[in-house]
Design a protein around this motif. Sequence first.
Motif, PDB file in Angstrom:
ATOM      1  N   SER A 256       0.832  -1.210   0.000  1.00  0.00           N
ATOM      2  CA  SER A 256       0.000   0.000   0.000  1.00  0.00           C
ATOM      3  C   SER A 256       0.866   1.260   0.000  1.00  0.00           C
ATOM      4  O   SER A 256       2.054   1.212   0.341  1.00  0.00           O
ATOM      5  N   PRO A 257       0.284   2.407  -0.366  1.00  0.00           N
ATOM      6  CA  PRO A 257       1.035   3.663  -0.287  1.00  0.00           C
ATOM      7  C   PRO A 257       1.561   3.934   1.126  1.00  0.00           C
ATOM      8  O   PRO A 257       2.663   4.451   1.288  1.00  0.00           O
ATOM      9  N   PHE A 258       0.773   3.584   2.140  1.00  0.00           N
ATOM     10  CA  PHE A 258       1.247   3.764   3.517  1.00  0.00           C
ATOM     11  C   PHE A 258       2.523   2.975   3.754  1.00  0.00           C
ATOM     12  O   PHE A 258       3.500   3.479   4.300  1.00  0.00           O
ATOM     13  N   SER A 259       2.511   1.721   3.344  1.00  0.00           N
ATOM     14  CA  SER A 259       3.670   0.865   3.568  1.00  0.00           C
ATOM     15  C   SER A 259       4.892   1.415   2.837  1.00  0.00           C
ATOM     16  O   SER A 259       6.005   1.398   3.371  1.00  0.00           O
ATOM     17  N   ALA A 260       4.695   1.918   1.627  1.00  0.00           N
ATOM     18  CA  ALA A 260       5.804   2.511   0.875  1.00  0.00           C
ATOM     19  C   ALA A 260       6.328   3.763   1.585  1.00  0.00           C
ATOM     20  O   ALA A 260       7.540   3.963   1.697  1.00  0.00           O
ATOM     21  N   ALA A 261       5.423   4.617   2.076  1.00  0.00           N
ATOM     22  CA  ALA A 261       5.835   5.834   2.780  1.00  0.00           C
ATOM     23  C   ALA A 261       6.555   5.497   4.082  1.00  0.00           C
ATOM     24  O   ALA A 261       7.493   6.195   4.480  1.00  0.00           O
ATOM     25  N   LEU A 262       6.143   4.422   4.727  1.00  0.00           N
ATOM     26  CA  LEU A 262       6.756   4.012   5.985  1.00  0.00           C
ATOM     27  C   LEU A 262       8.240   3.683   5.805  1.00  0.00           C
ATOM     28  O   LEU A 262       9.047   3.902   6.705  1.00  0.00           O
ATOM     29  N   GLU A 263       8.593   3.179   4.636  1.00  0.00           N
ATOM     30  CA  GLU A 263      10.001   2.853   4.365  1.00  0.00           C
ATOM     31  C   GLU A 263      10.902   4.068   4.578  1.00  0.00           C
ATOM     32  O   GLU A 263      12.018   3.939   5.072  1.00  0.00           O
ATOM     33  N   ASP A 264      10.423   5.259   4.187  1.00  0.00           N
ATOM     34  CA  ASP A 264      11.241   6.473   4.290  1.00  0.00           C
ATOM     35  C   ASP A 264      11.032   7.242   5.590  1.00  0.00           C
ATOM     36  O   ASP A 264      11.753   8.209   5.842  1.00  0.00           O
ATOM     37  N   ALA A 265      10.063   6.831   6.385  1.00  0.00           N
ATOM     38  CA  ALA A 265       9.768   7.553   7.628  1.00  0.00           C
ATOM     39  C   ALA A 265      10.835   7.284   8.679  1.00  0.00           C
ATOM     40  O   ALA A 265      11.385   6.188   8.761  1.00  0.00           O
ATOM     41  N   GLU A 266      11.118   8.299   9.463  1.00  0.00           N
ATOM     42  CA  GLU A 266      12.046   8.126  10.578  1.00  0.00           C
ATOM     43  C   GLU A 266      11.330   7.594  11.807  1.00  0.00           C
ATOM     44  O   GLU A 266      11.906   6.892  12.621  1.00  0.00           O
ATOM     45  N   ARG A 267      10.061   7.984  11.961  1.00  0.00           N
ATOM     46  CA  ARG A 267       9.263   7.557  13.113  1.00  0.00           C
ATOM     47  C   ARG A 267       7.793   7.622  12.743  1.00  0.00           C
ATOM     48  O   ARG A 267       7.429   8.187  11.728  1.00  0.00           O
ATOM     49  N   VAL A 268       6.962   7.068  13.619  1.00  0.00           N
ATOM     50  CA  VAL A 268       5.511   7.042  13.419  1.00  0.00           C
ATOM     51  C   VAL A 268       4.853   7.686  14.633  1.00  0.00           C
ATOM     52  O   VAL A 268       5.260   7.426  15.767  1.00  0.00           O
ATOM     53  N   ILE A 269       3.854   8.500  14.390  1.00  0.00           N
ATOM     54  CA  ILE A 269       3.069   9.075  15.482  1.00  0.00           C
ATOM     55  C   ILE A 269       1.677   8.466  15.415  1.00  0.00           C
ATOM     56  O   ILE A 269       0.984   8.581  14.398  1.00  0.00           O
ATOM     57  N   ALA A 270       1.278   7.782  16.467  1.00  0.00           N
ATOM     58  CA  ALA A 270      -0.066   7.207  16.580  1.00  0.00           C
ATOM     59  C   ALA A 270      -0.895   8.176  17.416  1.00  0.00           C
ATOM     60  O   ALA A 270      -0.590   8.414  18.587  1.00  0.00           O
TER      61      ALA A 270
ATOM     62  N   TRP B 284      -6.864  -1.691  10.361  1.00  0.00           N
ATOM     63  CA  TRP B 284      -5.847  -0.978   9.578  1.00  0.00           C
ATOM     64  C   TRP B 284      -4.863  -0.265  10.504  1.00  0.00           C
ATOM     65  O   TRP B 284      -3.660  -0.284  10.272  1.00  0.00           O
ATOM     66  N   CYS B 285      -5.363   0.362  11.561  1.00  0.00           N
ATOM     67  CA  CYS B 285      -4.487   1.059  12.506  1.00  0.00           C
ATOM     68  C   CYS B 285      -3.534   0.085  13.191  1.00  0.00           C
ATOM     69  O   CYS B 285      -2.345   0.380  13.364  1.00  0.00           O
ATOM     70  N   VAL B 286      -4.051  -1.059  13.565  1.00  0.00           N
ATOM     71  CA  VAL B 286      -3.213  -2.075  14.212  1.00  0.00           C
ATOM     72  C   VAL B 286      -2.155  -2.573  13.228  1.00  0.00           C
ATOM     73  O   VAL B 286      -0.985  -2.743  13.583  1.00  0.00           O
ATOM     74  N   PHE B 287      -2.552  -2.765  11.964  1.00  0.00           N
ATOM     75  CA  PHE B 287      -1.570  -3.166  10.937  1.00  0.00           C
ATOM     76  C   PHE B 287      -0.471  -2.117  10.805  1.00  0.00           C
ATOM     77  O   PHE B 287       0.718  -2.452  10.706  1.00  0.00           O
ATOM     78  N   GLU B 288      -0.848  -0.847  10.774  1.00  0.00           N
ATOM     79  CA  GLU B 288       0.148   0.218  10.632  1.00  0.00           C
ATOM     80  C   GLU B 288       1.162   0.187  11.777  1.00  0.00           C
ATOM     81  O   GLU B 288       2.368   0.345  11.552  1.00  0.00           O
ATOM     82  N   LEU B 289       0.674  -0.015  12.987  1.00  0.00           N
ATOM     83  CA  LEU B 289       1.585  -0.089  14.133  1.00  0.00           C
ATOM     84  C   LEU B 289       2.479  -1.321  14.044  1.00  0.00           C
ATOM     85  O   LEU B 289       3.672  -1.268  14.348  1.00  0.00           O
TER      86      LEU B 289
ATOM     87  N   ALA C  42       3.369  -2.809  11.226  1.00  0.00           N
ATOM     88  CA  ALA C  42       4.308  -2.566  10.134  1.00  0.00           C
ATOM     89  C   ALA C  42       5.451  -1.661  10.602  1.00  0.00           C
ATOM     90  O   ALA C  42       6.616  -1.873  10.244  1.00  0.00           O
ATOM     91  N   ALA C  43       5.120  -0.661  11.405  1.00  0.00           N
ATOM     92  CA  ALA C  43       6.158   0.223  11.947  1.00  0.00           C
ATOM     93  C   ALA C  43       7.119  -0.572  12.833  1.00  0.00           C
ATOM     94  O   ALA C  43       8.338  -0.438  12.723  1.00  0.00           O
ATOM     95  N   HIS C  44       6.564  -1.402  13.695  1.00  0.00           N
ATOM     96  CA  HIS C  44       7.392  -2.238  14.570  1.00  0.00           C
ATOM     97  C   HIS C  44       8.262  -3.189  13.740  1.00  0.00           C
ATOM     98  O   HIS C  44       9.450  -3.357  14.011  1.00  0.00           O
ATOM     99  N   ASP C  45       7.657  -3.798  12.717  1.00  0.00           N
ATOM    100  CA  ASP C  45       8.360  -4.747  11.856  1.00  0.00           C
ATOM    101  C   ASP C  45       9.557  -4.089  11.167  1.00  0.00           C
ATOM    102  O   ASP C  45      10.561  -4.737  10.914  1.00  0.00           O
ATOM    103  N   ARG C  46       9.437  -2.796  10.892  1.00  0.00           N
ATOM    104  CA  ARG C  46      10.523  -2.053  10.220  1.00  0.00           C
ATOM    105  C   ARG C  46      11.387  -1.266  11.211  1.00  0.00           C
ATOM    106  O   ARG C  46      12.155  -0.405  10.810  1.00  0.00           O
ATOM    107  N   SER C  47      11.222  -1.572  12.486  1.00  0.00           N
ATOM    108  CA  SER C  47      12.019  -0.936  13.555  1.00  0.00           C
ATOM    109  C   SER C  47      11.894   0.583  13.564  1.00  0.00           C
ATOM    110  O   SER C  47      12.861   1.295  13.846  1.00  0.00           O
TER     111      SER C  47
END
Length: 93
Positions: A25-39, A52-57, A59-64
């Motif tokens: 998804s576009p979110f997953s692609a954008a997450l690759e370049d993100a330094e951090r995530v704000i929930a 979807w929100c749980v998946f996003e969290l 995915a963030a954890h999975d990508r450290s």
Amino acid sequence: CFLANPQTWPADDLDRLLGTNAWLSPFSAALEDAERVIAVRNSTCNIYTRLWCVFELFAAHDRSKPVHAVGPRLPADQKDALGLNAKCSAPKD
């Protein structure tokens, strides 16, 4: 999520954009370049009940990616505070 996935699009258009693999998804692609995530938690909707929100969290954890949660906190002993009962908002999802 709200910057990567155009949530105001009609459902059919958004479905075509997101496809069947959330990891592409576009979110997953954008997450690759993100330094951090704000929930952003709020008192209107428990984000941990939305799959979807749980998946996003996850995915963030999975990508450290560091996740910074802000807003009202649920008691940790509630299943809904952990995403264990998360559901999709649309039955076809």
